[in-house]
Design an enzyme around this catalytic site. Sequence first.
Site, PDB file in Angstrom:
ATOM      1  CG  HIS A  87      33.619  69.782  44.790  1.00 21.15           C
ATOM      2  ND1 HIS A  87      34.724  70.596  44.710  1.00 21.15           N
ATOM      3  CD2 HIS A  87      33.978  68.719  45.564  1.00 21.15           C
ATOM      4  CE1 HIS A  87      35.707  70.054  45.431  1.00 21.15           C
ATOM      5  NE2 HIS A  87      35.280  68.920  45.955  1.00 21.15           N
ATOM      6  CG  HIS A 219      36.574  72.304  41.030  1.00 22.04           C
ATOM      7  ND1 HIS A 219      36.252  71.578  42.147  1.00 22.04           N
ATOM      8  CD2 HIS A 219      37.327  71.490  40.253  1.00 22.04           C
ATOM      9  CE1 HIS A 219      36.790  70.371  42.059  1.00 22.04           C
ATOM     10  NE2 HIS A 219      37.450  70.291  40.916  1.00 22.04           N
ATOM     11  CD  GLU A 311      38.011  76.515  42.256  1.00 21.90           C
ATOM     12  OE1 GLU A 311      36.797  76.812  42.332  1.00 21.90           O
ATOM     13  OE2 GLU A 311      38.497  75.508  42.802  1.00 21.90           O
TER      14      GLU A 311
HETATM   15 ZN   LIG Z   1      35.247  72.321  43.802  1.00 21.94          ZN
END
Ligand SMILES: [Zn+2]
Length: 452
Positions: A87, A219, A311
């Site tokens: 992302h 992420h 994350e």
């Molecule tokens: Zn992500």
Amino acid sequence: MKFISLIFFLSLLSPEEPSTIIQFTYTSNHQMYSLLKRTAAKCSHISQVYSIGRSVEGRDLLVIEFSNNPGQHELLEPEIKLLGNMHGNEVLGRQLLVYLAQYLCSEYMLGNQRIQTLINTTRIHILASMNPDGYELAASEGHLLNGWTNGRTNAENIDLNRNFPDLTSVLYRNRRSRHYRTDHIPIPDAYWFGKVAPETYAVMKWIRSLPFVQSASLHGGELVVSYPFDYSRHPQEERMFSPTPDEQAFKQLARTYADAHATMSNNDTERCGASFYRTRGIINGALWYSFAGGMSDFNYLHTNCLEITVELGCDKFPSEAELYPEWKRNKEALLSFMESVHRGIKGVVKDMDGNGIKGATIAVRGIRKDVTTAEDGDYWRLLNPGTHILTATAKGYSKVSKRIYLPHNMDKAGRVDFVLKKAGVERQEKPWWWNYFSQSGISPPTWLLRNI
Ligand SMILES: [Zn+2]
Ligand SMILES: *[C@@H]1O[C@H](CO)[C@@H](O)[C@H](O)[C@H]1NC(C)=O
Ligand SMILES: *[C@@H]1O[C@H](CO)[C@@H](O)[C@H](O)[C@H]1NC(C)=O
């Protein structure tokens, strides 16, 4: 952001304790490419860069590799990958991986035993940015202005972590039939009728071309490690525990990262909104929130590779001042994660003439997920400690089973080799393992309890 020309230098103030000096700033795409190339050039005996493809806007998907033999797979040497910035607006992982590459190169040169051992025994592939186009957009807004979603997708507005073949649905559709598979599920033809992003395609090709054992995708937006399945086994239920057959191995892998991170496994209930204190910073993906077409489910159901999603924090685009503290929080976690590939078992599947058998399968009783052997017959199987029954099979050969015991305190993968007889060939007078143990001059390992 100024251009950094001198990346490494030894600390002159304490010559007895030289250390890696890294500029903890953000790097534009251009700066990242040149930094990675210069790092590989500086460490050319243990590193190289290669491109796996291009983004929609033509930017390189540049991988930096570390190995004592860059560019080559070595027999029994496990391969791992680390990916960031899938992302485009989740930028911390990308920077951490750029720092990690510099750190690995520099520490190896400085004689850091831990880093040398890691690189001498592991082939490490780092794709710092899977979505350089998304990054370009997010970075043009910067830390203060970038919101929750600008730059998340690629330049065609495709969310790359929804764009992989949805093999989890294939598995769920078939699971009532007796011989359903949980491994090496083929990509359905229908997938190719949809829009496949060039970034997704490049990474799929990469995933299929190397015998990766484990992987981490970095992420941002939360502080937790999640692991497959990401897609709920009851698709209407958006939060439902949906374990793979490798739940134990995945939990262990996720724990490794979370526990070695400075704060991830802490018991604080107020983080970015969600609460993970019950499981100390790890969670099954679908129990957190369900989505289809993710990269980690694809890794698991299509290849041998176990991938976790890390994350890294609440802020997807932290201020530059946060980069050094974040490196400190994550450094040990990244190293421990890479080292943890030397767990479970590994070995070679050979025929009676000693030739490795490619594409043989290793099954573990009670875990419905087989791994397959690579080009030279070598395989790796992440497994938790305990007693396991393994069976090796290959087309045209009769199968061989072994019972093994993996103790808790092993500091490297247990070696379990198999020699398969051509089906229908008569039994030789010497036991099948004679050649292996007599040639290699070692005694049978103690964790090999007996052959069945
Ligand atoms: Zn992500
Ligand atoms: C790693 O390999 C290099 C090259 O073979 C060797 O010089 C070095 O001593 C090794 N380091 C460790 C810690 O094994
Ligand atoms: C973590 O914190 C919560 C809430 O403060 C508490 O209920 C729970 O017992 C704590 N768990 C552990 C393992 O300390």
